[in-house]
Design a protein around this motif. Sequence first.
Motif, short mmCIF file in Angstrom:
data_model
loop_
_atom_site.label_atom_id
_atom_site.label_comp_id
_atom_site.label_asym_id
_atom_site.label_seq_id
_atom_site.Cartn_x
_atom_site.Cartn_y
_atom_site.Cartn_z
N ALA A 146 0.83 -1.20 0.00
CA ALA A 146 0.00 0.00 0.00
C ALA A 146 0.87 1.26 0.00
O ALA A 146 0.60 2.22 -0.74
CB ALA A 146 -0.93 0.00 1.21
N ILE A 147 1.91 1.25 0.81
CA ILE A 147 2.82 2.40 0.87
C ILE A 147 3.49 2.61 -0.49
O ILE A 147 3.58 3.73 -0.99
CB ILE A 147 3.87 2.20 1.97
N GLU A 148 3.97 1.52 -1.09
CA GLU A 148 4.62 1.63 -2.40
C GLU A 148 3.65 2.16 -3.45
O GLU A 148 4.03 2.97 -4.31
CB GLU A 148 5.16 0.26 -2.82
N SER A 149 2.41 1.71 -3.40
CA SER A 149 1.41 2.13 -4.39
C SER A 149 1.04 3.60 -4.24
O SER A 149 0.72 4.27 -5.23
CB SER A 149 0.15 1.26 -4.28
N LEU A 150 1.08 4.11 -3.02
CA LEU A 150 0.67 5.50 -2.78
C LEU A 150 1.80 6.51 -2.99
O LEU A 150 1.55 7.71 -3.09
CB LEU A 150 0.14 5.65 -1.36
N LYS A 151 3.03 6.02 -3.07
CA LYS A 151 4.17 6.94 -3.17
C LYS A 151 4.07 7.89 -4.36
O LYS A 151 4.38 9.07 -4.27
CB LYS A 151 5.48 6.14 -3.26
N SER A 152 3.63 7.37 -5.52
CA SER A 152 3.60 8.20 -6.71
C SER A 152 2.63 9.37 -6.58
O SER A 152 2.78 10.41 -7.23
CB SER A 152 3.22 7.36 -7.94
N PHE A 153 1.63 9.22 -5.73
CA PHE A 153 0.64 10.28 -5.52
C PHE A 153 0.98 11.16 -4.32
O PHE A 153 0.85 12.38 -4.37
CB PHE A 153 -0.73 9.64 -5.31
N LEU A 154 1.46 10.53 -3.24
CA LEU A 154 1.70 11.26 -2.00
C LEU A 154 3.12 11.77 -1.83
O LEU A 154 3.35 12.77 -1.16
CB LEU A 154 1.35 10.37 -0.80
N ASP A 155 4.08 11.07 -2.43
CA ASP A 155 5.48 11.45 -2.21
C ASP A 155 6.32 11.19 -3.46
O ASP A 155 7.25 10.38 -3.44
CB ASP A 155 6.04 10.67 -1.02
N PRO A 156 5.98 11.86 -4.57
CA PRO A 156 6.74 11.64 -5.81
C PRO A 156 8.18 12.15 -5.68
O PRO A 156 8.41 13.21 -5.11
CB PRO A 156 5.96 12.45 -6.85
N LYS A 157 9.11 11.37 -6.18
CA LYS A 157 10.53 11.72 -6.05
C LYS A 157 11.13 12.27 -7.34
O LYS A 157 12.15 12.95 -7.32
CB LYS A 157 11.33 10.49 -5.62
N ASP A 158 10.50 11.93 -8.47
CA ASP A 158 11.09 12.33 -9.76
C ASP A 158 10.89 13.82 -10.01
O ASP A 158 9.81 14.37 -9.76
CB ASP A 158 10.47 11.53 -10.90
N PRO A 159 11.90 14.51 -10.52
CA PRO A 159 11.77 15.93 -10.83
C PRO A 159 10.88 16.16 -12.05
O PRO A 159 10.68 15.26 -12.86
CB PRO A 159 13.21 16.36 -11.12
#
Length: 210
Positions: A146-159
């Motif tokens: 769940a954490i991995e799936s939400l990262k792109s929405f909640l905590d994106p790392k790519d510039p």
Amino acid sequence: MQDQIKTVIADITHYVKNLDSKEDVSFILLSTNTLPSAIHFDIANRLFLTHQIRDQNQNNYGTDILTIYSLRLSLESRIRGLLGIDFATNNGKPVGLNKLIEVAKELKSVKYSEAVNWSEIESINEWINHHMHRLLRPHPWVIHQAIESLKSFLDPKDPVSIDNRTIYSFYSATSVVNEKELQNEIESVLRIKYPKIMITWKGKREIMLK
């Protein structure tokens, strides 16, 4: 460590039974949702007073269920922040997170990152609700997913590149060119769905301006 091993064994017992119905697992503690209410209260009290929990509660029993509450808080904060809504009611009843997700995913004024998967976000929200309302401790590997799936929405790392500029932003998964247009669209969608809606707006929206 011994308690952790017992927890893992209890977690996988269900799958062992599915793989081999003849396997005797009766000697194993089958439920890991056994944390007493007094321990939940102690954790809440210590988090408030000392911002910590007891060492003996820093394990799967004590913290995994807290994780899903935190995930729910972060997801709801992000959706409300994107919409710019502090609170909304329809006929006096709160408009819940699942309804706000439906509104957010319909928006045309917002450019969503290709990595944002609304089906996964909705499924995770349902999963969180299921465990929260039934006081169930999820399996650790499901929490991880769940954490991995939400990262792109909640905590994106790519510039993100905008006008030859490289930008890092908490909100780069959601961007908008004209925030006034977005505001009008949000109000329009909400009033079509909920004609008697009452909205308290946030002072600032969690979105990246292009």
